[in-house]
Structures are given as C-alpha cells and as structure tokens.
Design a protein around this motif. Structure first.
Motif, PDB file in Angstrom:
ATOM      1  N   GLY A 296       0.985  -1.650  -0.365  1.00 50.53           N
ATOM      2  CA  GLY A 296      -0.269   0.202  -0.003  1.00 50.53           C
ATOM      3  C   GLY A 296       0.854   0.941  -0.241  1.00 50.53           C
TER       4      GLY A 296
ATOM      5  N   GLN B  52      -1.369  -4.089   2.985  1.00 52.97           N
ATOM      6  CA  GLN B  52      -2.661  -4.997   2.933  1.00 52.97           C
ATOM      7  C   GLN B  52      -3.079  -6.596   2.479  1.00 52.97           C
ATOM      8  OE1 GLN B  52      -5.534  -3.079   4.348  1.00 52.97           O
ATOM      9  NE2 GLN B  52      -5.982  -5.595   4.179  1.00 52.97           N
TER      10      GLN B  52
ATOM     11  N   LEU C  80      -8.860  -2.208  -4.022  1.00 48.83           N
ATOM     12  CA  LEU C  80      -7.904  -1.644  -2.937  1.00 48.83           C
ATOM     13  C   LEU C  80      -6.943  -0.274  -2.904  1.00 48.83           C
ATOM     14  CD1 LEU C  80      -6.153  -5.096  -1.260  1.00 48.83           C
ATOM     15  CD2 LEU C  80      -7.968  -3.412   0.085  1.00 48.83           C
TER      16      LEU C  80
ATOM     17  N   THR D 150      -3.617   2.194  -1.786  1.00 50.08           N
ATOM     18  CA  THR D 150      -3.274   1.417  -2.739  1.00 50.08           C
ATOM     19  C   THR D 150      -3.046   2.266  -3.909  1.00 50.08           C
ATOM     20  OG1 THR D 150      -3.906  -0.162  -4.273  1.00 50.08           O
ATOM     21  CG2 THR D 150      -3.386  -1.096  -2.185  1.00 50.08           C
TER      22      THR D 150
END
Length: 226
Positions: free
Chosen positions: A107, A112, A133, A137
């Motif tokens: 990230g 993560q 995400l 990220t």
C-alpha cells in the motif's frame, strides 16, 4: 531408508526446541499412542497441553508426567526419536487438507493482507488485477513477486507477495542484481516509489533509454512514391 538423526544427535538439542516441535504436531503424537512405551506419561501430558505456541515449563511437565528430574530428559529424547521415526515412516502422519491463500499487497503506507481461497494460484511473475483497494494502494495492477507456503498440521497457508505494476523481467533482473550487490539497501528501496526506483536502477547500471529509430530518407521516399 537411512535415519538422518540418531539418539546421540538428539541428545545435543535443547529441550525447549524438542518440546516446541512435538507440540506443533499433535496428530503425529496421537499416532504414537496405543503401545506401552517409557514415554507414555510425557506423551499424555503434551497431548493435553492447550497452547502449542507457549510450551509448558520443564518443571510443570515433570509434575504432570510424574517424572523425576533425572528421567525427564532421557524420556523426552525417546519420545522425540519416536516422533521422527513416525514422520519418516511410509505411513502418512501429517495431513494438510485445508489450503488458504493470502495476498500481501503493498500500500501507500503499509501492506494490506487479503485472505482468500483460490481455485488456481498465480505463479511468480504473473500479473494480477485487483480493483477493490484503490483507496489505500493507489493502483489495481500488480504481479506476483514471490510465493511462500507455510505447512502446519491440518492446513497449508500460501502467501503471495505482490509488487506494484506489471512484470518486467529486465527490470526485475536489475533489481535482483542491485540487491545482491548491496547497492540497493532496504532503507533506500523503501524510500523510492516505482518510477524513482526505475530511474535509480538506470543510473546505477548506466542504462539509457533508446530513442525511436529514424527511417532512412530514401526508404521513406520510396514508400511515398508507391
């Protein structure tokens, strides 16, 4: 099949390490029950211990197994030898039917984790698209950098370390070389984003971007007059 460890070699190993191994393979220990052995009381004490990550003290085990201090270490060595013999036998004593996968995704500030079960495991260098995400990220395109499989009794955990971007074999070769030659330290690598890291590698190894080839003038004229 030759034995790789005998009683003399086991005698040199720390008791805490022997206990740690035994507690992490309870199914293998269960298989040792049923035939009277000098280590039966110690075996029973270990099988009833509830926290394999925190082995009991030797004093507590001596009390639970009703072993005098002078007999504890020889009994532990006998049990550990039987444990190794069971693992080396043709009959399977360790089974890992459950398989879990974990993506480790870099990230913007920290990794993560994403736990999942995959019908097919992507291989090292394979591109992976994860589009859920982006907020943490900043991207949705990754590739598998390395794979680590952790085998524990009853389950396998497959960790897939992802790296940002798409797989570039030449870039990965330079990156591995820089790490191997200790030119690129861990602290420096953490400070650089992907674009900065590529620029650093180009500079470190004298890589220059090739300009686009210019067509020959005569060839251009020839194509134009067709």
């Amino acid at each position: 099949m030759p034995k790789y460890y005998d009683q003399r070699e086991i005698a040199s190993l720390p008791s805490r390490d022997l206990l740690r191994d035994l507690l992490r393979a309870p199914l293998a220990l269960v298989g040792l029950k049923g035939h009277p052995q000098p280590y039966d009381s110690l075996l029973a004490a270990l099988l009833t211990w509830e926290n394999p990550d925190q082995p009991p003290t030797i004093a507590l085990l001596q009390q639970r197994a009703h072993l005098k201090p002078a007999r504890f270490r020889p009994t532990l060595e006998l049990l550990y030898q039987a444990f190794l013999d069971a693992l080396a036998a043709e009959k399977t004593v360790i089974r890992c039917p459950e398989v879990t996968h974990c993506f480790i995704i870099p990230g913007q500030h920290q990794n993560q984790l994403v736990w999942c079960q995959l019908a097919r495991v992507p291989q090292v260098g394979e591109n992976v698209e994860l589009d859920f995400l982006w907020a943490v990220t900043g991207r949705d395109t990754y590739f598998v950098e390395n794979i680590t499989s952790e085998y524990q009794e009853g389950k396998i955990t497959v960790y897939l370390q992802l790296a940002a971007g798409r797989y570039d074999p030449y870039y990965q070769l330079l990156l591995a070389r820089a790490r191997f030659e200790n030119k690129l330290t861990h602290s420096l690598e953490r400070q650089l984003d992907e674009e900065s890291l590529r620029a650093w590698l180009h500079s470190a190894y004298g890589v220059t971007k090739a300009s686009a080839p210019v067509p020959d003038v005569a060839a251009r004229r020839s194509r134009k007059n067709r």
